[in-house]
Design a protein around this motif. Sequence first.
Motif, PDB file in Angstrom:
ATOM      1  N   ASN A   1       0.857  -1.196   0.000  1.00 29.62           N
ATOM      2  CA  ASN A   1       0.000   0.000   0.000  1.00 29.62           C
ATOM      3  C   ASN A   1       0.887   1.238   0.000  1.00 29.62           C
ATOM      4  OD1 ASN A   1      -2.301  -1.658   0.046  1.00 29.62           O
ATOM      5  ND2 ASN A   1      -2.223  -1.803   2.277  1.00 29.62           N
ATOM      6  N   ASP A   2       0.850   2.040   1.061  1.00 28.13           N
ATOM      7  CA  ASP A   2       1.655   3.265   1.095  1.00 28.13           C
ATOM      8  C   ASP A   2       2.878   3.118   2.000  1.00 28.13           C
ATOM      9  OD1 ASP A   2       0.261   3.107   3.456  1.00 28.13           O
ATOM     10  OD2 ASP A   2      -0.148   5.269   3.588  1.00 28.13           O
ATOM     11  N   LEU A   3       3.304   1.858   2.271  1.00 27.17           N
ATOM     12  CA  LEU A   3       4.434   1.621   3.158  1.00 27.17           C
ATOM     13  C   LEU A   3       5.623   1.037   2.406  1.00 27.17           C
ATOM     14  CD1 LEU A   3       2.628  -0.049   6.203  1.00 27.17           C
ATOM     15  CD2 LEU A   3       3.314   2.346   5.973  1.00 27.17           C
ATOM     16  N   ILE A   4       6.821   1.398   2.872  1.00 29.98           N
ATOM     17  CA  ILE A   4       8.063   0.773   2.442  1.00 29.98           C
ATOM     18  C   ILE A   4       8.604  -0.020   3.617  1.00 29.98           C
ATOM     19  CG2 ILE A   4      10.392   1.110   1.551  1.00 29.98           C
ATOM     20  CD1 ILE A   4       9.549   3.791   0.498  1.00 29.98           C
ATOM     21  N   ILE A   5       8.952  -1.292   3.393  1.00 35.05           N
ATOM     22  CA  ILE A   5       9.491  -2.144   4.452  1.00 35.05           C
ATOM     23  C   ILE A   5      10.799  -2.750   3.954  1.00 35.05           C
ATOM     24  CG2 ILE A   5       9.089  -4.114   5.962  1.00 35.05           C
ATOM     25  CD1 ILE A   5       6.080  -3.711   5.483  1.00 35.05           C
ATOM     26  N   CYS A   6      11.861  -2.550   4.716  1.00 36.39           N
ATOM     27  CA  CYS A   6      13.167  -3.078   4.351  1.00 36.39           C
ATOM     28  C   CYS A   6      13.672  -3.995   5.459  1.00 36.39           C
ATOM     29  CB  CYS A   6      14.180  -1.951   4.118  1.00 36.39           C
ATOM     30  SG  CYS A   6      15.828  -2.535   3.660  1.00 36.39           S
ATOM     31  N   ASN A   7      14.082  -5.202   5.100  1.00 38.27           N
ATOM     32  CA  ASN A   7      14.634  -6.174   6.038  1.00 38.27           C
ATOM     33  C   ASN A   7      16.107  -6.409   5.724  1.00 38.27           C
ATOM     34  OD1 ASN A   7      12.270  -7.405   7.697  1.00 38.27           O
ATOM     35  ND2 ASN A   7      11.489  -7.377   5.605  1.00 38.27           N
ATOM     36  N   ARG A   8      16.967  -6.258   6.729  1.00 35.06           N
ATOM     37  CA  ARG A   8      18.402  -6.515   6.583  1.00 35.06           C
ATOM     38  C   ARG A   8      18.876  -7.321   7.792  1.00 35.06           C
ATOM     39  NH1 ARG A   8      20.880  -2.750   3.029  1.00 35.06           N
ATOM     40  NH2 ARG A   8      22.582  -4.285   2.959  1.00 35.06           N
ATOM     41  N   SER A   9      20.146  -7.673   7.791  1.00 35.80           N
ATOM     42  CA  SER A   9      20.777  -8.344   8.927  1.00 35.80           C
ATOM     43  C   SER A   9      22.109  -7.671   9.219  1.00 35.80           C
ATOM     44  CB  SER A   9      21.004  -9.828   8.646  1.00 35.80           C
ATOM     45  OG  SER A   9      19.789 -10.513   8.479  1.00 35.80           O
ATOM     46  N   ILE A  10      22.480  -7.628  10.496  1.00 36.04           N
ATOM     47  CA  ILE A  10      23.807  -7.181  10.868  1.00 36.04           C
ATOM     48  C   ILE A  10      24.471  -8.282  11.692  1.00 36.04           C
ATOM     49  CG2 ILE A  10      23.143  -4.746  10.887  1.00 36.04           C
ATOM     50  CD1 ILE A  10      23.233  -4.855  13.955  1.00 36.04           C
ATOM     51  N   VAL A  11      25.794  -8.305  11.653  1.00 37.38           N
ATOM     52  CA  VAL A  11      26.544  -9.252  12.458  1.00 37.38           C
ATOM     53  C   VAL A  11      27.368  -8.454  13.462  1.00 37.38           C
ATOM     54  CG1 VAL A  11      28.430  -9.355  10.755  1.00 37.38           C
ATOM     55  CG2 VAL A  11      28.161 -11.181  12.447  1.00 37.38           C
TER      56      VAL A  11
END
Length: 259
Positions: A130-140
């Motif tokens: 819809n009107d959302l941006i979702i970003c998934n990442r990982s950090i170590v």
Amino acid sequence: MAINSGDFKLRLVDKPKQVYISERNCAVQANAIIPPSNDKQVNTEIKLVYRGAQTARILSYEPGDYLFACDTTLRHEYDKLTKTDSWRLVTYNPIELVDENFCPYNNVILFGRIAKDIDPNNSMDLKYINDLIICNRSIVCSVAPQQGEFFNIFAVNKVDVPNYNLAQNLADQYPKGTNVVIKGALVTDGWTDRNTKEQRTSTKIKLLSINKAYINTDNNAVNAYVSNKKQEAASDTVIMTADTMPKWSPTETNEEVPF
């Protein structure tokens, strides 16, 4: 270097007990939960590990008690065989007994590096709903020489944010290997699997901010930078106690959005 600090309001699930972690050293452990901040989230299950000097006090706490633990170390382990996550909070600092209306503190600061680049073929890395941006990442994050722990992080905001689009920046500005300092909240999403009808959960760090960390050979730059960030985020927590902390009411909760 390792920077890992968190402040949390917890609720005990079982009675704390004393366990030996070596031949000469012991700790107090208990299962606890971090209560959700809204009805779109579920409890975050976590093990509390206390290694300080107030053992008798911690052992006196009962299941159902609410606690405030500040300046803890967040640990994450993933079992590849069972495909399950386990979370621990380790602290040497006093753990305060608080009441149910105590502020729902959930704050973590981590220093680490981006684990991998965005995969353009994986819709879970960056998606638009819809009107959302979702970003998934990982950090170590480093926990010992040649040893690290992975933390899944995500950012979400509306597409039309005029000045700072956290999710889009997380996708565009932080390639694999970038050293970062993040501030966020540990949250758990829950749902029912459409195929198996089983209950599923996913625990991640919801980003509030992320910044690149430029490190020189003696680490002075990142030490100073992270110290300043830590003071900005946790200065109130350090000086507050269970008696001085203001009460919280649900009307103060910010609107939440899904992962």
